[in-house]
Scaffold this motif. Structure first.
Motif, PDB file in Angstrom:
ATOM      1  N   ARG A 137      25.550  -6.982  12.107  1.00  0.00           N
ATOM      2  CA  ARG A 137      25.501  -5.674  11.446  1.00  0.00           C
ATOM      3  C   ARG A 137      26.477  -4.660  12.032  1.00  0.00           C
ATOM      4  N   ASP A 138      26.731  -4.733  13.333  1.00  0.00           N
ATOM      5  CA  ASP A 138      27.627  -3.750  13.947  1.00  0.00           C
ATOM      6  C   ASP A 138      29.076  -4.227  13.978  1.00  0.00           C
ATOM      7  N   LYS A 139      29.326  -5.457  13.526  1.00  0.00           N
ATOM      8  CA  LYS A 139      30.679  -6.009  13.576  1.00  0.00           C
ATOM      9  C   LYS A 139      31.359  -6.077  12.218  1.00  0.00           C
ATOM     10  N   VAL A 140      30.583  -6.270  11.165  1.00  0.00           N
ATOM     11  CA  VAL A 140      31.181  -6.464   9.837  1.00  0.00           C
ATOM     12  C   VAL A 140      31.575  -5.124   9.221  1.00  0.00           C
ATOM     13  N   HIS A 141      32.658  -5.184   8.473  1.00  0.00           N
ATOM     14  CA  HIS A 141      33.126  -4.001   7.756  1.00  0.00           C
ATOM     15  C   HIS A 141      32.841  -4.232   6.271  1.00  0.00           C
ATOM     16  N   ILE A 142      31.797  -3.575   5.788  1.00  0.00           N
ATOM     17  CA  ILE A 142      31.367  -3.769   4.402  1.00  0.00           C
ATOM     18  C   ILE A 142      31.765  -2.535   3.599  1.00  0.00           C
ATOM     19  N   GLN A 143      32.577  -2.768   2.563  1.00  0.00           N
ATOM     20  CA  GLN A 143      32.959  -1.651   1.701  1.00  0.00           C
ATOM     21  C   GLN A 143      32.032  -1.551   0.500  1.00  0.00           C
ATOM     22  N   GLN A 144      31.769  -2.677  -0.142  1.00  0.00           N
ATOM     23  CA  GLN A 144      30.828  -2.717  -1.265  1.00  0.00           C
ATOM     24  C   GLN A 144      29.784  -3.776  -0.942  1.00  0.00           C
ATOM     25  N   LEU A 145      28.574  -3.332  -0.740  1.00  0.00           N
ATOM     26  CA  LEU A 145      27.510  -4.229  -0.291  1.00  0.00           C
ATOM     27  C   LEU A 145      27.281  -5.383  -1.258  1.00  0.00           C
ATOM     28  N   SER A 146      27.182  -5.115  -2.543  1.00  0.00           N
ATOM     29  CA  SER A 146      26.892  -6.192  -3.497  1.00  0.00           C
ATOM     30  C   SER A 146      28.020  -7.231  -3.500  1.00  0.00           C
ATOM     31  N   LEU A 158      22.136   0.374   8.509  1.00  0.00           N
ATOM     32  CA  LEU A 158      22.098  -1.003   9.002  1.00  0.00           C
ATOM     33  C   LEU A 158      22.957  -1.128  10.262  1.00  0.00           C
ATOM     34  N   ARG A 159      24.146  -0.550  10.230  1.00  0.00           N
ATOM     35  CA  ARG A 159      25.048  -0.624  11.400  1.00  0.00           C
ATOM     36  C   ARG A 159      24.400  -0.047  12.652  1.00  0.00           C
ATOM     37  N   LYS A 160      23.512   0.918  12.460  1.00  0.00           N
ATOM     38  CA  LYS A 160      22.821   1.562  13.585  1.00  0.00           C
ATOM     39  C   LYS A 160      21.572   0.791  14.015  1.00  0.00           C
ATOM     40  N   GLY A 161      21.321  -0.342  13.355  1.00  0.00           N
ATOM     41  CA  GLY A 161      20.176  -1.154  13.737  1.00  0.00           C
ATOM     42  C   GLY A 161      18.872  -0.759  13.080  1.00  0.00           C
ATOM     43  N   ASP A 162      18.939  -0.060  11.982  1.00  0.00           N
ATOM     44  CA  ASP A 162      17.744   0.383  11.265  1.00  0.00           C
ATOM     45  C   ASP A 162      17.140  -0.793  10.491  1.00  0.00           C
ATOM     46  N   ALA A 163      15.992  -1.260  10.971  1.00  0.00           N
ATOM     47  CA  ALA A 163      15.326  -2.390  10.319  1.00  0.00           C
ATOM     48  C   ALA A 163      14.866  -2.031   8.911  1.00  0.00           C
ATOM     49  N   GLY A 164      14.557  -0.761   8.681  1.00  0.00           N
ATOM     50  CA  GLY A 164      14.159  -0.324   7.343  1.00  0.00           C
ATOM     51  C   GLY A 164      15.297  -0.460   6.341  1.00  0.00           C
ATOM     52  N   ALA A 165      16.518  -0.177   6.786  1.00  0.00           N
ATOM     53  CA  ALA A 165      17.685  -0.339   5.914  1.00  0.00           C
ATOM     54  C   ALA A 165      17.898  -1.819   5.607  1.00  0.00           C
ATOM     55  N   PHE A 166      17.733  -2.656   6.621  1.00  0.00           N
ATOM     56  CA  PHE A 166      17.867  -4.099   6.403  1.00  0.00           C
ATOM     57  C   PHE A 166      16.840  -4.579   5.378  1.00  0.00           C
ATOM     58  N   LYS A 167      15.607  -4.130   5.534  1.00  0.00           N
ATOM     59  CA  LYS A 167      14.552  -4.527   4.601  1.00  0.00           C
ATOM     60  C   LYS A 167      14.874  -4.051   3.188  1.00  0.00           C
ATOM     61  N   ALA A 168      15.391  -2.840   3.051  1.00  0.00           N
ATOM     62  CA  ALA A 168      15.750  -2.310   1.733  1.00  0.00           C
ATOM     63  C   ALA A 168      16.862  -3.147   1.093  1.00  0.00           C
ATOM     64  N   ILE A 169      17.838  -3.561   1.882  1.00  0.00           N
ATOM     65  CA  ILE A 169      18.921  -4.422   1.380  1.00  0.00           C
ATOM     66  C   ILE A 169      18.333  -5.762   0.936  1.00  0.00           C
ATOM     67  N   TYR A 170      17.470  -6.313   1.759  1.00  0.00           N
ATOM     68  CA  TYR A 170      16.829  -7.585   1.447  1.00  0.00           C
ATOM     69  C   TYR A 170      16.069  -7.502   0.128  1.00  0.00           C
ATOM     70  N   VAL A 171      15.244  -6.480  -0.012  1.00  0.00           N
ATOM     71  CA  VAL A 171      14.439  -6.316  -1.224  1.00  0.00           C
ATOM     72  C   VAL A 171      15.329  -6.099  -2.450  1.00  0.00           C
ATOM     73  N   ARG A 172      16.371  -5.341  -2.291  1.00  0.00           N
ATOM     74  CA  ARG A 172      17.265  -5.017  -3.412  1.00  0.00           C
ATOM     75  C   ARG A 172      18.069  -6.225  -3.877  1.00  0.00           C
ATOM     76  N   TYR A 173      18.503  -7.075  -2.948  1.00  0.00           N
ATOM     77  CA  TYR A 173      19.460  -8.132  -3.302  1.00  0.00           C
ATOM     78  C   TYR A 173      18.919  -9.560  -3.254  1.00  0.00           C
ATOM     79  N   TRP A 174      17.735  -9.752  -2.697  1.00  0.00           N
ATOM     80  CA  TRP A 174      17.261 -11.127  -2.541  1.00  0.00           C
ATOM     81  C   TRP A 174      17.174 -11.853  -3.876  1.00  0.00           C
ATOM     82  N   ARG A 175      16.520 -11.262  -4.853  1.00  0.00           N
ATOM     83  CA  ARG A 175      16.290 -11.951  -6.132  1.00  0.00           C
ATOM     84  C   ARG A 175      17.597 -12.325  -6.849  1.00  0.00           C
TER      85      ARG A 175
END
Length: 185
Positions: A63-72, A15-32
């Protein structure tokens, strides 16, 4: 992305590298689960969807500014904060709107204008039937049974801000209906 079911750490890295596929995977995993959390607090599909839109938009834009240690943890804390901010914005208007509503009814309605008080009660009941179940229940507890916000929150396992949001929402609906009621009499 290399793995079919990447870990959150891998998703964050991509995600930090701008990968739209990673963003989509995060969205699908956590949206519900995020949606379920917000909907439980607000009881409004539209408001929950709006908050999630803001959350994911912010995640992508920063995406390139935030420091995320645990995504959930990051996502749930962020969505909780956005939900609280949303509720607070509604609460700030609540007292003013309550004052407006009561002032308008007292100042503009003479007893003879109401006609049959049963008609007014029926109008209020119709509005309550149109409210989301949680909103109507909180309205009844607050305005009819005169239960304090703190007690309603404890009884329904909600935050006080969520209870106040539902009270504000119910008063908005009632105000709109009462305006229509007054215009018909």
């Amino acid at each position: 992305m290399p793995a079919q079911h990447p870990t959150d750490d891998v998703l964050i890295e991509h995600l930090r590298k701008g990968d739209a596929g990673a963003f989509k995977a995060i969205y699908v995993r956590y949206w519900r689960p995020l949606y379920g959390f917000v909907y439980q607090q607000l009881g409004s599909k539209q408001d929950a969807e709006e908050i999630l839109h803001d959350l994911f938009l912010s995640l992508w834009q920063n995406r390139d500014k935030v420091h995320i240690q645990q995504l959930s943890v990051y996502l749930f804390v962020a969505v909780r904060n956005l939900t609280n901010k949303f509720i607070k914005s509604k609460i700030n208007l609540r007292k003013y709107r309550e004052y407006q509503l009561l002032h308008r009814i007292v100042e503009s309605t003479q007893p003879e204008e109401i006609g049959n008080p049963e008609d007014l009660l029926q109008a209020v009941e119709r509005v309550m039937q149109q409210m989301p179940e949680k909103t109507a229940r909180i309205f009844r507890l607050s305005k009819i049974e005169e239960m304090p916000v703190k007690k309603i929150a404890a009884t329904l396992n909600l935050t006080e801000k969520a209870v106040e949001y539902h009270i504000t929402k119910s008063l908005q609906m009632l105000r709109q209906q009462l305006q229509r009621f007054q215009s018909h009499n």
